[in-house]
Design a protein around this motif. Sequence first.
Motif, PDB file in Angstrom:
ATOM      1  N   GLY A 309       0.797  -1.224   0.000  1.00 31.05           N
ATOM      2  CA  GLY A 309       0.000   0.000   0.000  1.00 31.05           C
ATOM      3  C   GLY A 309       0.825   1.266   0.000  1.00 31.05           C
ATOM      4  N   GLY A 310       2.136   1.156  -0.166  1.00 34.16           N
ATOM      5  CA  GLY A 310       2.982   2.337  -0.234  1.00 34.16           C
ATOM      6  C   GLY A 310       3.368   2.903   1.116  1.00 34.16           C
ATOM      7  N   ILE A 311       3.250   2.097   2.168  1.00 31.97           N
ATOM      8  CA  ILE A 311       3.631   2.547   3.506  1.00 31.97           C
ATOM      9  C   ILE A 311       4.996   1.968   3.843  1.00 31.97           C
ATOM     10  N   ARG A 312       5.964   2.829   4.095  1.00 29.89           N
ATOM     11  CA  ARG A 312       7.335   2.413   4.365  1.00 29.89           C
ATOM     12  C   ARG A 312       7.511   2.102   5.856  1.00 29.89           C
ATOM     13  N   PRO A 313       8.494   1.252   6.184  1.00 33.12           N
ATOM     14  CA  PRO A 313       8.641   0.816   7.576  1.00 33.12           C
ATOM     15  C   PRO A 313       9.687   1.591   8.378  1.00 33.12           C
ATOM     16  N   ALA A 314       9.437   1.658   9.687  1.00 31.13           N
ATOM     17  CA  ALA A 314      10.416   2.099  10.675  1.00 31.13           C
ATOM     18  C   ALA A 314      10.346   1.088  11.807  1.00 31.13           C
ATOM     19  N   VAL A 315      11.426   0.352  12.012  1.00 29.42           N
ATOM     20  CA  VAL A 315      11.398  -0.791  12.918  1.00 29.42           C
ATOM     21  C   VAL A 315      12.302  -0.533  14.119  1.00 29.42           C
ATOM     22  N   ALA A 322      18.095  -8.501  17.965  1.00 21.16           N
ATOM     23  CA  ALA A 322      16.961  -7.861  17.301  1.00 21.16           C
ATOM     24  C   ALA A 322      17.416  -7.175  16.017  1.00 21.16           C
ATOM     25  N   ASN A 323      18.557  -6.481  16.067  1.00 17.45           N
ATOM     26  CA  ASN A 323      19.047  -5.809  14.867  1.00 17.45           C
ATOM     27  C   ASN A 323      19.424  -6.806  13.780  1.00 17.45           C
ATOM     28  N   THR A 324      20.072  -7.896  14.157  1.00 17.21           N
ATOM     29  CA  THR A 324      20.412  -8.919  13.158  1.00 17.21           C
ATOM     30  C   THR A 324      19.158  -9.439  12.480  1.00 17.21           C
ATOM     31  N   GLU A 325      18.149  -9.761  13.261  1.00 16.14           N
ATOM     32  CA  GLU A 325      16.925 -10.328  12.708  1.00 16.14           C
ATOM     33  C   GLU A 325      16.207  -9.330  11.805  1.00 16.14           C
ATOM     34  N   VAL A 326      16.185  -8.070  12.214  1.00 13.34           N
ATOM     35  CA  VAL A 326      15.528  -7.057  11.389  1.00 13.34           C
ATOM     36  C   VAL A 326      16.297  -6.824  10.090  1.00 13.34           C
ATOM     37  N   LEU A 327      17.618  -6.766  10.184  1.00 15.16           N
ATOM     38  CA  LEU A 327      18.425  -6.636   8.968  1.00 15.16           C
ATOM     39  C   LEU A 327      18.179  -7.809   8.029  1.00 15.16           C
ATOM     40  N   ASP A 328      18.067  -8.998   8.591  1.00 10.43           N
ATOM     41  CA  ASP A 328      17.806 -10.179   7.763  1.00 10.43           C
ATOM     42  C   ASP A 328      16.476 -10.057   7.025  1.00 10.43           C
ATOM     43  N   VAL A 329      15.454  -9.552   7.710  1.00 12.14           N
ATOM     44  CA  VAL A 329      14.146  -9.387   7.073  1.00 12.14           C
ATOM     45  C   VAL A 329      14.230  -8.358   5.947  1.00 12.14           C
ATOM     46  N   PHE A 330      14.856  -7.231   6.210  1.00 10.20           N
ATOM     47  CA  PHE A 330      15.003  -6.222   5.159  1.00 10.20           C
ATOM     48  C   PHE A 330      15.767  -6.794   3.963  1.00 10.20           C
ATOM     49  N   PRO A 336      13.630  -0.791   1.284  1.00  6.73           N
ATOM     50  CA  PRO A 336      14.273   0.283   2.045  1.00  6.73           C
ATOM     51  C   PRO A 336      13.510   0.503   3.341  1.00  6.73           C
ATOM     52  N   GLY A 337      14.142   1.154   4.294  1.00 10.94           N
ATOM     53  CA  GLY A 337      13.460   1.423   5.555  1.00 10.94           C
ATOM     54  C   GLY A 337      14.376   2.068   6.566  1.00 10.94           C
ATOM     55  N   VAL A 338      13.857   2.175   7.773  1.00 16.61           N
ATOM     56  CA  VAL A 338      14.562   2.801   8.883  1.00 16.61           C
ATOM     57  C   VAL A 338      14.597   1.825  10.045  1.00 16.61           C
ATOM     58  N   ILE A 339      15.760   1.711  10.679  1.00 12.32           N
ATOM     59  CA  ILE A 339      15.857   0.983  11.939  1.00 12.32           C
ATOM     60  C   ILE A 339      16.005   2.012  13.040  1.00 12.32           C
ATOM     61  N   ASP A 349      27.235  -6.648  11.422  1.00 14.06           N
ATOM     62  CA  ASP A 349      25.983  -6.043  10.977  1.00 14.06           C
ATOM     63  C   ASP A 349      26.125  -4.556  10.654  1.00 14.06           C
ATOM     64  N   VAL A 350      27.182  -3.931  11.128  1.00 11.82           N
ATOM     65  CA  VAL A 350      27.331  -2.488  10.906  1.00 11.82           C
ATOM     66  C   VAL A 350      27.335  -2.137   9.421  1.00 11.82           C
ATOM     67  N   PRO A 351      28.144  -2.794   8.574  1.00  8.79           N
ATOM     68  CA  PRO A 351      28.145  -2.412   7.157  1.00  8.79           C
ATOM     69  C   PRO A 351      26.871  -2.763   6.413  1.00  8.79           C
ATOM     70  N   ARG A 352      26.021  -3.580   7.002  1.00  4.60           N
ATOM     71  CA  ARG A 352      24.800  -3.989   6.312  1.00  4.60           C
ATOM     72  C   ARG A 352      23.816  -2.825   6.165  1.00  4.60           C
ATOM     73  N   PHE A 353      23.866  -1.842   7.057  1.00  5.43           N
ATOM     74  CA  PHE A 353      22.961  -0.704   6.939  1.00  5.43           C
ATOM     75  C   PHE A 353      23.161  -0.005   5.601  1.00  5.43           C
ATOM     76  N   ALA A 354      24.409   0.325   5.295  1.00  3.27           N
ATOM     77  CA  ALA A 354      24.684   0.995   4.023  1.00  3.27           C
ATOM     78  C   ALA A 354      24.421   0.070   2.843  1.00  3.27           C
ATOM     79  N   ALA A 355      24.830  -1.185   2.962  1.00  8.22           N
ATOM     80  CA  ALA A 355      24.666  -2.122   1.855  1.00  8.22           C
ATOM     81  C   ALA A 355      23.198  -2.328   1.502  1.00  8.22           C
ATOM     82  N   LEU A 356      22.317  -2.277   2.504  1.00 10.97           N
ATOM     83  CA  LEU A 356      20.899  -2.503   2.270  1.00 10.97           C
ATOM     84  C   LEU A 356      20.116  -1.205   2.083  1.00 10.97           C
ATOM     85  N   GLY A 357      20.820  -0.067   2.162  1.00 10.35           N
ATOM     86  CA  GLY A 357      20.152   1.218   1.986  1.00 10.35           C
ATOM     87  C   GLY A 357      19.231   1.581   3.131  1.00 10.35           C
TER      88      GLY A 357
END
Length: 493
Positions: A309-315, A322-330, A336-339, A349-357
């Motif tokens: 429906g065009g609603i973006r996530p903020a998790v 928790a961060n590993t699991e959320v990164l895995d889902v993204f 795209p989204g916000v943690i 997991d630190v470099p995954r933020f940039a890699a996944l946008g």
Amino acid sequence: MNLAVNTVLRNARRYGGDDRIDILLSGGRVARIAPAGAIPADGVPDDAEPVDLDGRFVGPGLWDSHVHFTQWVTQSRRFDLSPARSAAEALALTARELRRAPVPPGETLTGYGFRDALWPDAPTRAGLDAVAGNVPVVLASGDLHCGWISSVAAARLGVTVDDTGLLRELPWISVLHDLSARRPPTGAYASAAAAAARRGVVGIVDFENADNAGEWPARVADGVTSLRVEASVWPDRLDDALAAGLRTGLPLDPDGLVTFGRLKVVVDGSLNTGTALCWQPYPGSPSSHGMSLVSPAELTGLLVRADAGGIRPAVHAIGDRANTEVLDVFERLGLPGVIEHAQLLRAADVPRFAALGLVASVQPEHAMDDRDVADRLWAGRTGRAFAYGSLHAAGATVRLGSDAPVAPLDPWQAIASATSRSRDDRDAWHPEQCLPPEAAMAGSARGRLHLTAGDVADVTIVDDDPLRAGRDRLRAMPVAGTLVAGRWTWRDL
């Protein structure tokens, strides 16, 4: 409401610069930027007001990327528990408040701000009952993830508490929502919004657990016009939002001050409450790794439905698991989204933020509030706690906020903590995780450090250069003016 006010800001300076410039704001946008004196009087609209800034510094308007605005407004109605260094002190503060201001029949005494992770004694229901008597008493923790509730209050609220008197996470959040159901008057919202504008804030991301998409346009219509607002939705209102055709970025009021924001999903708890989901157990609790409030499978389903429906996530994710699991889902979904928070991260997991946008939306004052708790509950891991420097170095997009009322709705507090990792007379805590001043300022202004022609005229004017100001000067930064779409929301000039 007409937002298009024409102004010429003369003799301004950019952050980090010494050259004087003039800035024409017209039609709600930055129409022109030129060296001082290069925009002649006959080159601006007839109704444009010239304002001499006398060398003050001008930059993009500041945002607080994470607030709970009703809780922030309501905080003034709750007595302060933050000084309590033990359960006994919290009870003494409660007893003093009951003596100071007797509670009218049918009302509940509420306090806010206790942090029990380092207390030498434990909260008990019996202890609170002994102080409260027949008065319903509810005490909210400083992180909003836990409440200490008297038996009379529990009965009135229809909840069950054990011998500790503590209620945590989702059951507590429901109680907090019920307590906030009677909204403060519109004037209280207007005052809080005006106070934010006085600190250079042009916009907030409101993660209140409420009908934000309905309540905020009504507030704007009633005169709460000092701020832009991105109005989030929680999972229990997602179906209604989708049915209404709401989507991220959709304007919700005629002037575009309120836009529909993101789906807020809370997948784990908090550090202070000991419920952040971690890979390693909490000290003294070998079987306790925190709490998973939304499983990866459940999160996947929510994000897929929202995205359709065009609603973006903020998790919300605080613990490293928790961060590993959320990164895995993204990563699996390619969304795209916000943690939100990202307080404890595995190095991998630190470099995954940039890699996944993905955006890391962080609250630097929490690092100062929680450093002692982290040293105890996350012992041996704090080098990767509140790891803003590592995220920035890895190329992640970092946004700053307060989580008000958990920390003050004042971006200069966040900027000072992000760049210094210190407060008061304490040494810097893990100074390797400091953000460069340029990154902290950009993180408070949606990625922009300087104004450019064509920008929406959301502007902050300050007396000092924030890129060269020290920690304490940043915290007390004098703000001379704030404009939203070229309209003054604060002016001290």
